[in-house]
Design an enzyme around this catalytic site. Structure first.
Site, PDB file in Angstrom:
ATOM      1  N   ARG A  42      16.096   6.714  41.874  1.00 39.48           N
ATOM      2  CA  ARG A  42      17.786   5.807  42.742  1.00 39.48           C
ATOM      3  C   ARG A  42      18.805   5.956  41.817  1.00 39.48           C
ATOM      4  O   ARG A  42      18.279   5.959  40.608  1.00 39.48           O
ATOM      5  CB  ARG A  42      17.282   4.672  43.549  1.00 39.48           C
ATOM      6  CG  ARG A  42      18.409   3.830  44.114  1.00 39.48           C
ATOM      7  CD  ARG A  42      17.680   2.896  45.388  1.00 39.48           C
ATOM      8  NE  ARG A  42      17.227   1.726  44.399  1.00 39.48           N
ATOM      9  CZ  ARG A  42      15.893   1.825  44.358  1.00 39.48           C
ATOM     10  NH1 ARG A  42      15.121   3.236  45.078  1.00 39.48           N
ATOM     11  NH2 ARG A  42      15.481   0.798  42.985  1.00 39.48           N
TER      12      ARG A  42
ATOM     13  N   HIS B 130      10.634  -1.255  46.422  1.00 42.02           N
ATOM     14  CA  HIS B 130      10.678  -2.833  45.843  1.00 42.02           C
ATOM     15  C   HIS B 130       9.031  -2.663  44.815  1.00 42.02           C
ATOM     16  O   HIS B 130       8.223  -3.592  44.755  1.00 42.02           O
ATOM     17  CB  HIS B 130      10.602  -4.156  46.754  1.00 42.02           C
ATOM     18  CG  HIS B 130      11.844  -4.078  47.537  1.00 42.02           C
ATOM     19  ND1 HIS B 130      11.882  -3.843  48.981  1.00 42.02           N
ATOM     20  CD2 HIS B 130      13.195  -2.997  47.363  1.00 42.02           C
ATOM     21  CE1 HIS B 130      13.272  -3.999  49.149  1.00 42.02           C
ATOM     22  NE2 HIS B 130      13.817  -2.861  48.479  1.00 42.02           N
TER      23      HIS B 130
ATOM     24  N   HIS C 146      21.831  -9.260  48.768  1.00 45.55           N
ATOM     25  CA  HIS C 146      21.709  -8.469  50.182  1.00 45.55           C
ATOM     26  C   HIS C 146      23.285  -9.332  50.287  1.00 45.55           C
ATOM     27  O   HIS C 146      22.535 -10.474  51.367  1.00 45.55           O
ATOM     28  CB  HIS C 146      21.156  -8.486  51.118  1.00 45.55           C
ATOM     29  CG  HIS C 146      20.108  -7.389  49.995  1.00 45.55           C
ATOM     30  ND1 HIS C 146      18.620  -7.203  49.803  1.00 45.55           N
ATOM     31  CD2 HIS C 146      20.371  -5.614  49.778  1.00 45.55           C
ATOM     32  CE1 HIS C 146      18.088  -6.460  49.180  1.00 45.55           C
ATOM     33  NE2 HIS C 146      19.107  -5.362  49.783  1.00 45.55           N
TER      34      HIS C 146
ATOM     35  N   GLU D  17      23.884   3.201  47.082  1.00 43.66           N
ATOM     36  CA  GLU D  17      22.418   3.448  45.973  1.00 43.66           C
ATOM     37  C   GLU D  17      21.876   4.353  47.109  1.00 43.66           C
ATOM     38  O   GLU D  17      20.825   4.478  47.758  1.00 43.66           O
ATOM     39  CB  GLU D  17      21.648   2.550  46.319  1.00 43.66           C
ATOM     40  CG  GLU D  17      21.781   1.277  47.582  1.00 43.66           C
ATOM     41  CD  GLU D  17      20.641   0.202  47.250  1.00 43.66           C
ATOM     42  OE1 GLU D  17      19.775   0.393  46.802  1.00 43.66           O
ATOM     43  OE2 GLU D  17      21.084  -0.876  47.345  1.00 43.66           O
TER      44      GLU D  17
ATOM     45  N   ASP E 259      15.592  -1.395  38.388  1.00 45.59           N
ATOM     46  CA  ASP E 259      16.825  -1.528  39.223  1.00 45.59           C
ATOM     47  C   ASP E 259      16.409  -2.613  38.837  1.00 45.59           C
ATOM     48  O   ASP E 259      16.007  -3.907  39.183  1.00 45.59           O
ATOM     49  CB  ASP E 259      16.122  -1.079  40.699  1.00 45.59           C
ATOM     50  CG  ASP E 259      17.314  -1.795  41.843  1.00 45.59           C
ATOM     51  OD1 ASP E 259      18.480  -2.799  41.418  1.00 45.59           O
ATOM     52  OD2 ASP E 259      17.628  -1.403  42.817  1.00 45.59           O
TER      53      ASP E 259
ATOM     54  N   GLU F  18      22.749   3.535  41.347  1.00 46.24           N
ATOM     55  CA  GLU F  18      23.540   3.141  42.456  1.00 46.24           C
ATOM     56  C   GLU F  18      24.697   1.766  41.585  1.00 46.24           C
ATOM     57  O   GLU F  18      24.449   1.574  40.428  1.00 46.24           O
ATOM     58  CB  GLU F  18      22.215   1.335  42.896  1.00 46.24           C
ATOM     59  CG  GLU F  18      22.990   0.093  43.621  1.00 46.24           C
ATOM     60  CD  GLU F  18      22.048  -0.876  43.605  1.00 46.24           C
ATOM     61  OE1 GLU F  18      21.966  -1.742  44.878  1.00 46.24           O
ATOM     62  OE2 GLU F  18      20.940  -0.314  42.629  1.00 46.24           O
TER      63      GLU F  18
ATOM     64  N   HIS G 230      25.085  -1.794  51.272  1.00 49.58           N
ATOM     65  CA  HIS G 230      24.863  -2.931  51.217  1.00 49.58           C
ATOM     66  C   HIS G 230      25.928  -4.288  50.977  1.00 49.58           C
ATOM     67  O   HIS G 230      26.365  -3.750  49.752  1.00 49.58           O
ATOM     68  CB  HIS G 230      23.834  -3.794  51.043  1.00 49.58           C
ATOM     69  CG  HIS G 230      23.334  -4.339  50.124  1.00 49.58           C
ATOM     70  ND1 HIS G 230      23.611  -5.011  49.079  1.00 49.58           N
ATOM     71  CD2 HIS G 230      21.915  -3.083  49.238  1.00 49.58           C
ATOM     72  CE1 HIS G 230      23.055  -4.540  47.718  1.00 49.58           C
ATOM     73  NE2 HIS G 230      21.811  -3.550  48.323  1.00 49.58           N
TER      74      HIS G 230
ATOM     75  N   HIS H 237      15.700   4.650  53.613  1.00 47.31           N
ATOM     76  CA  HIS H 237      16.564   3.652  53.432  1.00 47.31           C
ATOM     77  C   HIS H 237      18.282   3.843  53.468  1.00 47.31           C
ATOM     78  O   HIS H 237      19.023   5.228  52.988  1.00 47.31           O
ATOM     79  CB  HIS H 237      16.765   2.646  51.845  1.00 47.31           C
ATOM     80  CG  HIS H 237      16.999   2.889  50.680  1.00 47.31           C
ATOM     81  ND1 HIS H 237      17.975   2.995  50.305  1.00 47.31           N
ATOM     82  CD2 HIS H 237      16.331   3.548  49.530  1.00 47.31           C
ATOM     83  CE1 HIS H 237      18.575   3.891  49.020  1.00 47.31           C
ATOM     84  NE2 HIS H 237      17.225   4.201  49.094  1.00 47.31           N
TER      85      HIS H 237
ATOM     86  N   TYR I 176      12.735  10.322  47.001  1.00 54.78           N
ATOM     87  CA  TYR I 176      11.380   9.938  46.654  1.00 54.78           C
ATOM     88  C   TYR I 176      10.571  10.804  47.107  1.00 54.78           C
ATOM     89  O   TYR I 176      10.547  11.242  48.245  1.00 54.78           O
ATOM     90  CB  TYR I 176      11.393   8.023  46.952  1.00 54.78           C
ATOM     91  CG  TYR I 176      12.207   7.235  46.946  1.00 54.78           C
ATOM     92  CD1 TYR I 176      12.362   6.559  46.040  1.00 54.78           C
ATOM     93  CD2 TYR I 176      13.014   6.857  47.684  1.00 54.78           C
ATOM     94  CE1 TYR I 176      13.738   5.555  45.878  1.00 54.78           C
ATOM     95  CE2 TYR I 176      14.203   6.355  47.694  1.00 54.78           C
ATOM     96  CZ  TYR I 176      14.642   5.616  46.549  1.00 54.78           C
ATOM     97  OH  TYR I 176      16.081   5.074  46.494  1.00 54.78           O
TER      98      TYR I 176
ATOM     99  N   ASP J 222      24.129  -5.118  41.551  1.00 60.93           N
ATOM    100  CA  ASP J 222      23.186  -4.816  41.604  1.00 60.93           C
ATOM    101  C   ASP J 222      23.410  -3.150  41.295  1.00 60.93           C
ATOM    102  O   ASP J 222      24.180  -3.004  41.731  1.00 60.93           O
ATOM    103  CB  ASP J 222      23.468  -5.146  43.361  1.00 60.93           C
ATOM    104  CG  ASP J 222      21.651  -4.516  43.766  1.00 60.93           C
ATOM    105  OD1 ASP J 222      20.959  -4.322  42.677  1.00 60.93           O
ATOM    106  OD2 ASP J 222      21.847  -4.770  45.309  1.00 60.93           O
TER     107      ASP J 222
ATOM    108  N   ASP K 237       1.415 -29.288  40.868  1.00 63.84           N
ATOM    109  CA  ASP K 237       2.665 -29.993  41.566  1.00 63.84           C
ATOM    110  C   ASP K 237       4.096 -29.371  39.967  1.00 63.84           C
ATOM    111  O   ASP K 237       4.910 -29.840  39.819  1.00 63.84           O
ATOM    112  CB  ASP K 237       2.571 -31.444  40.462  1.00 63.84           C
ATOM    113  CG  ASP K 237       1.972 -31.405  39.632  1.00 63.84           C
ATOM    114  OD1 ASP K 237       1.753 -29.985  38.282  1.00 63.84           O
ATOM    115  OD2 ASP K 237       2.084 -32.039  38.241  1.00 63.84           O
TER     116      ASP K 237
END
Length: 428
Positions: A400, A239, A357, A380, A256, A402, A350, A346, A384, A267, A36
């Site tokens: 990365r 991710h 996003h 970004e 990130d 960004e 964005h 990628h 990798y 971001d 709950d």
């Protein structure tokens, strides 16, 4: 934000609709975490953008032609329930605090909506994840369509509001930009504190806790998205959010993570050594990614195509992969045959705003759309070298970088420029 800002948004939205239009925006439903216990409530961004009203079990009804133009259906005041789950604005608060021209308890929506629907030609409604409410709307539409032969009204058309509303959200006002600057400023402090807390033997989740504490301490509503704190080989997982590894000397740490402030997101990604210095291989990869990011950012100005930013970064990354000895073909052949994809899978950018996003089209017909003042996009690029990547010398390296960039009248403004990213600064 001031009530007048929301009123202006509603007016501009309604002015863009054809005559005979009715628009419906339901709040996002609450979601059960387990048993709950519910997840912390996050309102749907479209209704938040138009009203500022953030309670669940709410419907915003906008009528283009007939007063009241703005009606809210909300949870009524209930002292017993409010003792358990928090205060409500109720019907009176919807009128007095949020400028609703009419307001009703949520149970009254169906009766009011059905009467209005029978006299309208266009319904603007986005079918989304709330299947129960989707079905209610469809039931009303079917009943209204069945009665139109008798009433003489033309057939009803159902239109997604995105073409109007999401294009409005894509172009940020001065007030929205200030909220995004605040989110970026909070994020800058959080990243610096997370960097200072990182050392060999620290666990990823300890760094995540530093970020979360800073986001809330400095006035943010929390993280704009699940933070990625990825050390070593984890940085090659785009991710990764487990954030549970013990960091070692010689690792890179990719963070990130960014704050949300008053419904607006930052971001940001930074990558730096867990120990004192980059290894030569780490530094070589890092320099390629940083150069790609800088050259992509320099492309940003009004009139430049969205895809041009990606292409600028991609060219540098491909040339870098060739210099690193990872790709042995020409730039043109590597791009044509996607030889870079095992290392850069990628896109570079964005939209950014109320969603991390964010909404808004990326293309206009067959062409990538031109950038305009008020748009905010991320930049970004990354490289990798994960498991199975054919580059043993760089195995386990993920980088990365960004930033968040506002398109201005004459060029661009990097909202997150206060967060260090040059290699020497990261080592200091």
């Amino acid at each position: 934000m001031e009530a007048a800002i929301f009123a202006d948004r509603r007016r501009r939205f309604l002015d863009a609709l054809p005559e005979g239009s009715l628009a419906v925006f339901p709040a996002a439903p609450s979601a059960i975490r387990s048993g709950d216990t519910e997840y912390p409530y996050r309102p749907d961004n479209d209704i938040l953008y138009l009203t500022g009203f953030a309670e669940p079990e709410t419907v915003c009804l906008l009528d283009r032609d007939t007063e009241p133009h703005f009606t809210l259906f909300v949870r009524p005041r209930d002292p017993e329930r409010e003792t358990w789950t928090g205060r409500r604005f109720g019907v009176e608060g919807a009128r007095e605090r949020f400028g609703a021209e009419a307001a009703y308890a949520i149970d009254g929506f169906d009766d009011v909506f059905r009467k209005l629907l029978d006299q309208r030609r266009h319904l603007f409604y986005a079918f989304a994840r709330n299947e129960t409410f989707n079905q209610r709307i469809l039931d009303h539409v079917r009943a209204s369509q069945a009665s139109r032969a008798r009433t003489g009204f033309a057939a009803l058309t159902i239109v997604a509001p995105a073409d109007v509303l999401h294009e409005m959200r894509l172009r940020k006002s001065a007030e929205e930009v200030e909220h995004m600057r605040r989110a970026a400023g909070i994020t800058a402090v959080a990243h610096r504190e997370a960097h200072a807390a990182t050392r060999p033997g620290t666990n990823e989740h300890e760094v995540e806790a530093v970020l979360a504490f800073a986001f809330r301490r400095l006035g943010g509503t929390g993280p704009a998205y699940p933070p990625i704190v990825a050390s070593g080989d984890n940085a090659t997982i785009l991710h990764y959010t487990e954030n549970s590894r013990r960091m070692e000397d010689g690792d890179l740490l990719l963070i990130d993570a960014a704050a949300e402030y008053e419904g607006y997101c930052a971001d940001v990604t930074r990558t730096f050594p867990v120990g004192d210095r980059f290894t030569p291989e780490q530094r070589a990869v890092y320099d390629v990614v940083l150069d790609a990011q800088k050259q992509a950012i320099e492309r940003i100005r009004p009139g430049v195509r969205f895809d041009d930013v990606h292409d600028a970064a991609l060219h540098v990354l491909v040339d870098g992969l060739r210099d690193l000895g990872v790709i042995d073909t020409s730039r043109e052949e590597a791009i044509e045959k996607l030889a870079y994809r095992p290392f850069y899978m990628h896109r570079t950018s964005h939209w950014l705003g109320m969603d991390v996003h964010d909404v808004g089209k990326y293309r206009e017909g067959e062409q990538s759309r031109a950038l305009e003042p008020g748009m905010v996009l991320t930049v970004e690029p990354g490289l990798y070298f994960g498991a199975g990547a054919p580059a043993e010398r760089y195995a386990g390296i993920g980088v990365r970088i960004e930033d968040d960039v506002l398109v201005t009248q004459s060029g661009h403004d990097v909202l997150t420029a206060a967060i260090p990213k040059d290699a020497a600064a990261m080592e200091r």
